[in-house]
Design a protein around this motif. Structure first.
Motif, PDB file in Angstrom:
ATOM      1  N   ILE A 170       0.445  13.379   1.901  1.00 16.14           N
ATOM      2  CA  ILE A 170      -0.453  13.266   0.746  1.00 16.14           C
ATOM      3  C   ILE A 170      -0.351  11.825   0.221  1.00 16.14           C
ATOM      4  O   ILE A 170       0.744  11.275   0.115  1.00 16.14           O
ATOM      5  CB  ILE A 170      -0.048  14.279  -0.351  1.00 16.14           C
ATOM      6  CG1 ILE A 170      -0.224  15.712   0.184  1.00 16.14           C
ATOM      7  CG2 ILE A 170      -0.856  14.070  -1.627  1.00 16.14           C
ATOM      8  CD1 ILE A 170       0.427  16.782  -0.662  1.00 16.14           C
ATOM      9  N   VAL A 171      -1.493  11.205  -0.071  1.00 18.26           N
ATOM     10  CA  VAL A 171      -1.492   9.812  -0.528  1.00 18.26           C
ATOM     11  C   VAL A 171      -0.983   9.738  -1.976  1.00 18.26           C
ATOM     12  O   VAL A 171      -1.433  10.488  -2.843  1.00 18.26           O
ATOM     13  CB  VAL A 171      -2.912   9.207  -0.443  1.00 18.26           C
ATOM     14  CG1 VAL A 171      -2.894   7.751  -0.921  1.00 18.26           C
ATOM     15  CG2 VAL A 171      -3.441   9.302   0.981  1.00 18.26           C
ATOM     16  N   VAL A 172      -0.015   8.857  -2.196  1.00 15.92           N
ATOM     17  CA  VAL A 172       0.525   8.653  -3.548  1.00 15.92           C
ATOM     18  C   VAL A 172       0.477   7.149  -3.843  1.00 15.92           C
ATOM     19  O   VAL A 172       0.439   6.349  -2.921  1.00 15.92           O
ATOM     20  CB  VAL A 172       1.989   9.160  -3.644  1.00 15.92           C
ATOM     21  CG1 VAL A 172       2.040  10.672  -3.492  1.00 15.92           C
ATOM     22  CG2 VAL A 172       2.886   8.487  -2.609  1.00 15.92           C
ATOM     23  N   PRO A 173       0.482   6.773  -5.121  1.00 15.77           N
ATOM     24  CA  PRO A 173       0.438   5.335  -5.415  1.00 15.77           C
ATOM     25  C   PRO A 173       1.737   4.646  -4.990  1.00 15.77           C
ATOM     26  O   PRO A 173       2.788   5.288  -4.936  1.00 15.77           O
ATOM     27  CB  PRO A 173       0.291   5.278  -6.933  1.00 15.77           C
ATOM     28  CG  PRO A 173       0.216   6.668  -7.428  1.00 15.77           C
ATOM     29  CD  PRO A 173       0.537   7.594  -6.334  1.00 15.77           C
ATOM     30  N   ARG A 174       1.651   3.372  -4.714  1.00 19.53           N
ATOM     31  CA  ARG A 174       2.849   2.599  -4.407  1.00 19.53           C
ATOM     32  C   ARG A 174       3.721   2.555  -5.668  1.00 19.53           C
ATOM     33  O   ARG A 174       3.222   2.264  -6.761  1.00 19.53           O
ATOM     34  CB  ARG A 174       2.422   1.187  -4.017  1.00 19.53           C
ATOM     35  CG  ARG A 174       3.453   0.488  -3.212  1.00 19.53           C
ATOM     36  CD  ARG A 174       2.942  -0.832  -2.716  1.00 19.53           C
ATOM     37  NE  ARG A 174       4.097  -1.692  -2.499  1.00 19.53           N
ATOM     38  CZ  ARG A 174       4.024  -3.006  -2.415  1.00 19.53           C
ATOM     39  NH1 ARG A 174       2.873  -3.619  -2.540  1.00 19.53           N
ATOM     40  NH2 ARG A 174       5.135  -3.703  -2.197  1.00 19.53           N
ATOM     41  N   ALA A 175       5.004   2.844  -5.526  1.00 16.96           N
ATOM     42  CA  ALA A 175       5.863   2.883  -6.710  1.00 16.96           C
ATOM     43  C   ALA A 175       7.329   2.802  -6.316  1.00 16.96           C
ATOM     44  O   ALA A 175       7.704   3.092  -5.189  1.00 16.96           O
ATOM     45  CB  ALA A 175       5.621   4.182  -7.484  1.00 16.96           C
ATOM     46  N   GLU A 176       8.152   2.367  -7.272  1.00 20.38           N
ATOM     47  CA  GLU A 176       9.603   2.396  -7.081  1.00 20.38           C
ATOM     48  C   GLU A 176      10.236   2.834  -8.388  1.00 20.38           C
ATOM     49  O   GLU A 176       9.633   2.698  -9.450  1.00 20.38           O
ATOM     50  CB  GLU A 176      10.121   0.998  -6.708  1.00 20.38           C
ATOM     51  CG  GLU A 176       9.719   0.553  -5.317  1.00 20.38           C
ATOM     52  CD  GLU A 176      10.206  -0.860  -5.022  1.00 20.38           C
ATOM     53  OE1 GLU A 176      11.385  -1.161  -5.326  1.00 20.38           O
ATOM     54  OE2 GLU A 176       9.392  -1.658  -4.528  1.00 20.38           O
TER      55      GLU A 176
END
Lengths: 376, 303
Positions: free
Chosen positions: A17-23
């Motif tokens: 599932i596509v998720v936003p780039r994040a850390e």
């Protein structure tokens, strides 16, 4: 157990599932670094296992890396509904065209899972369901079949979601089944201006009963938990901290819940829920007593045991041996009834501890414990 | 008569040769249960000898030798068993219930605690399609005092009598049975505290309503879900026998699981108050404590 948003995000990503780039990070300085890496303008989101983060000021847009550091500094350490923010997620903002709501939840009455979907995402779904029920589609999932592409298409169609969401609905079902989850929720699921379907936020509740077959381990952490609850969990006790002054120990979840109510009915407030289960060994009793007595607001303790399968003399032995290892600092009211009750009572009488008294009925013992806790 | 379990019931025990299975098979035999076999594919063909104690109500007392079968189907063929009690560990419980349903057993009583919910959903669905009634999971089972005991409810607490009892909680069942030990019970059913269960309060209310041995029904509920509210609606429309209720969990905080996996208040739903109000609106007397509930029962029965 409920997962943090970032843990849910990872599961979603693993299942395609596509998720936003994040850390994630616990440090404002690192928040600045992350913002720099992922393009400057970011969303900083508090990681707490409770809803209503946005309203509480735990989700903020930052225009550049310096603002990201400042925002992270504001959000870290915040208290949101009793949960302390220890980490933040720094995420790339998404250009939103449409917002949807999708989830799979357990329908206890039907004994199966239910797909819930709406074209009105990004809001409190219970509010949408209450004010505009026609905007929320509820489709039961056949347990033997699961969510196939055809089922997913039916869900999307019923809720008025675009066909592009069908693939996400199938993958989300995979998350639910493979991870033994009781709930997966994406709110909002968004369509971006360039046409991608992205899970912008995620909530996952895992089934604790399935821990034995789950490959991934999640650390039980103590943020948002009372230190007494953390201590009880470490000892394997089924303990919930409450706000009163009568400590409660009992056997069986239903009887313990009932015990809290009966104490409350006597005009005192229960300090905790503690179910020591069927075994009630000396060790469990000692562990239970030490946790309950460590609560400074406790003024009396009520041990309420009905010996069904458990024999009361074994419970009484447990209490007596626990008294050797735990220093009793508050009065202890014990009610033993059922299997071998007479022998159990004799064992406690034999110990003759000055702070221990026995009352033979549940209502009488609750009233005595309440009296001891509320009389100066 | 009683409901779901009588002295005619022939009972298999899946997981009989394990620790819990051995302990409770012995107790079931002592309570007069006709335990006709155990099921364990690795021990098929053996017999297990039980030294059965005489129970307080005069049942049991004779040693018993119980055969072990390789499958539920085999056990049913050999003995005519119509009930199975499942003590199989959580990881394998799903396969045990599916096997029993495939064999066509009428009633599966699932005692096992800690079964993953996805497994329960799967085996309950499977059993429903094959017309097997499931009681549980995570339940103490059911007892028809003086006749048969399928599960772990202590048989010595109460004698036969006119009260039918249905409850989510084991220890509260025992407490109420003890309070009403001199009055006695037709059947007591512990339906279990898991989020999904095979037999509901409503199923038992319907059966007690039709059971000539039951004069009064005790319904014990607790926070979480809406089973009690639905039971209240059912009572209003379908139950003519008197019903006395008890609800646990008035002091439970929102959002916390209280011991039972299903016992959780979410928002304003699932609260004890809402359940009590729904029951009272349906004409059910709801006791403030277990003891007071027992007194209400005696008042209605006028004994």
């Amino acid at each position: 157990m409920d997962l943090y948003e970032h843990q849910a995000r990872e599961l979603f990503a693993e299942h395609g599932i596509v998720v936003p780039r994040a850390e994630i990070t616990g440090s404002p300085k690192q928040a600045r670094e992350i913002a720099r890496r992922i393009g400057g303008r970011v969303v900083v989101k508090a990681q707490v296992r409770t809803g209503g983060r946005g309203k509480a000021g735990g989700v903020k847009l930052a225009a550049d890396p310096a603002a990201a550091e400042l925002t992270a500094r504001q959000i870290l350490g915040m208290n949101i509904k009793g949960h302390t923010v220890r980490t933040v997620m720094v995420a790339q903002p998404v250009d939103i065209a449409e917002e949807f709501y999708v989830s799979y939840v357990l329908d206890r009455t039907a004994g199966r899972f239910l797909a819930i979907a709406s074209a009105e995402g990004g809001m409190d779904i219970e509010e949408v369901a209450a004010t505009r029920p026609e905007a929320v589609a509820r489709i039961p999932v056949d347990p033997a079949e699961g969510v196939t592409t055809a089922t997913a298409a039916r869900i999307a169609d019923a809720a008025g979601l675009p066909p592009r969401t069908v693939d996400v609905l199938v993958r989300l079902w995979e998350v639910l089944v493979r991870e033994d989850a009781l709930l997966v929720e994406v709110n909002p699921l968004v369509r971006t201006r360039d046409g991608a379907v992205v899970a912008l936020d995620g909530k996952v509740t895992l089934d604790d009963n399935a821990r034995f077959r789950r490959a991934r381990r999640y650390d039980e952490d103590d943020s948002g938990h009372d230190p007494l609850e953390a201590a009880a969990t470490a000892k394997g006790l089924n303990y919930v901290k409450l706000d009163g002054e009568v400590g409660i120990i009992g056997n069986g979840a239903g009887l313990v819940m009932s015990t809290l109510d009966v104490v409350a009915g006597c005009g005192a407030r229960p300090a905790n829920f503690l179910d020591i289960g069927g075994g009630a060994s000396a060790q469990v009793m000692a562990d239970g007593l030490s946790v309950v007595l460590a609560d400074p607001s406790v003024r009396s303790v009520f041990v309420n045991v009905f010996g069904g399968i458990t024999a009361c003399d074994a419970v009484a032995d447990g209490i007596v041996r626990a008294l050797d290892t735990v220093r009793l600092t508050k009065p202890l009211v014990v009610r033993l009834d059922g299997n071998n009750a007479a022998r159990g009572r004799a064992v406690l009488d034999g110990r003759a501890h000055p702070l221990v008294e026995q009352v033979t009925t549940m209502d009488g013992a609750a009233s005595r414990a309440a009296h001891l806790a509320t009389t100066p | 008569m009683a409901i779901h379990l009588t002295k005619e019931s022939k009972v298999l025990v899946q997981g009989m040769t394990g620790g819990e299975g051995m302990k409770h098979t012995r107790r079931m035999l002592a309570a007069g249960t006709d335990v006709v076999g155990g099921v364990n594919p690795r021990k098929a063909g053996r017999r297990v000898d039980f030294d059965v104690p005489q129970s307080l109500n005069g049942l049991g007392g004779a040693p018993s030798s119980v055969p072990v079968f390789g499958s539920v189907a085999e056990g049913m063929d050999a003995t005519g068993a119509d009930v199975t009690v499942v003590f199989v560990p959580p990881a394998f419980a799903k396969y045990a219930v599916v096997e029993a349903a495939d064999a066509g057993i009428g009633l599966a009583v699932v005692i096992t605690e800690g079964i993953p919910v996805h497994d329960s959903v799967a085996f309950l669905d499977h059993a429903r399609r094959r017309s097997t009634r499931v009681i549980g999971p995570n339940c103490p089972g059911l007892i028809t005092p003086g006749q048969s005991n399928a599960g772990i409810i202590p048989a010595d607490i109460a004698k036969p009598g006119p009260v039918g009892l249905v409850s989510k909680s084991g220890t509260l069942t025992y407490q109420l049975m003890y309070e009403l030990r001199d009055t006695g019970f037709s059947t007591c059913v512990g339906i279990g505290g898991d989020p999904v269960v095979g037999t509901t309060h409503i199923d038992c209310l319907a059966a007690f309503q039709d059971d000539p041995d039951t004069e009064l029904i005790v319904l014990i509920g607790e926070i979480g879900g809406d089973a009690e509210e639905r039971a209240a609606a059912y009572i209003r429309d379908h139950v003519t026998k008197p019903v006395v209720g008890y609800i646990a969990g008035f002091t439970a905080p929102e959002g916390r699981t209280m011991g039972h996996a299903g016992a959780i208040v979410s928002g304003s739903s699932g609260t004890a108050r809402a359940k009590q109000e729904a029951l009272e609106a349906a004409g059910v007397r709801v006791g403030a404590t277990p003891t007071e509930t027992a007194r209400q029962v005696l008042a209605v029965l006028d004994v």
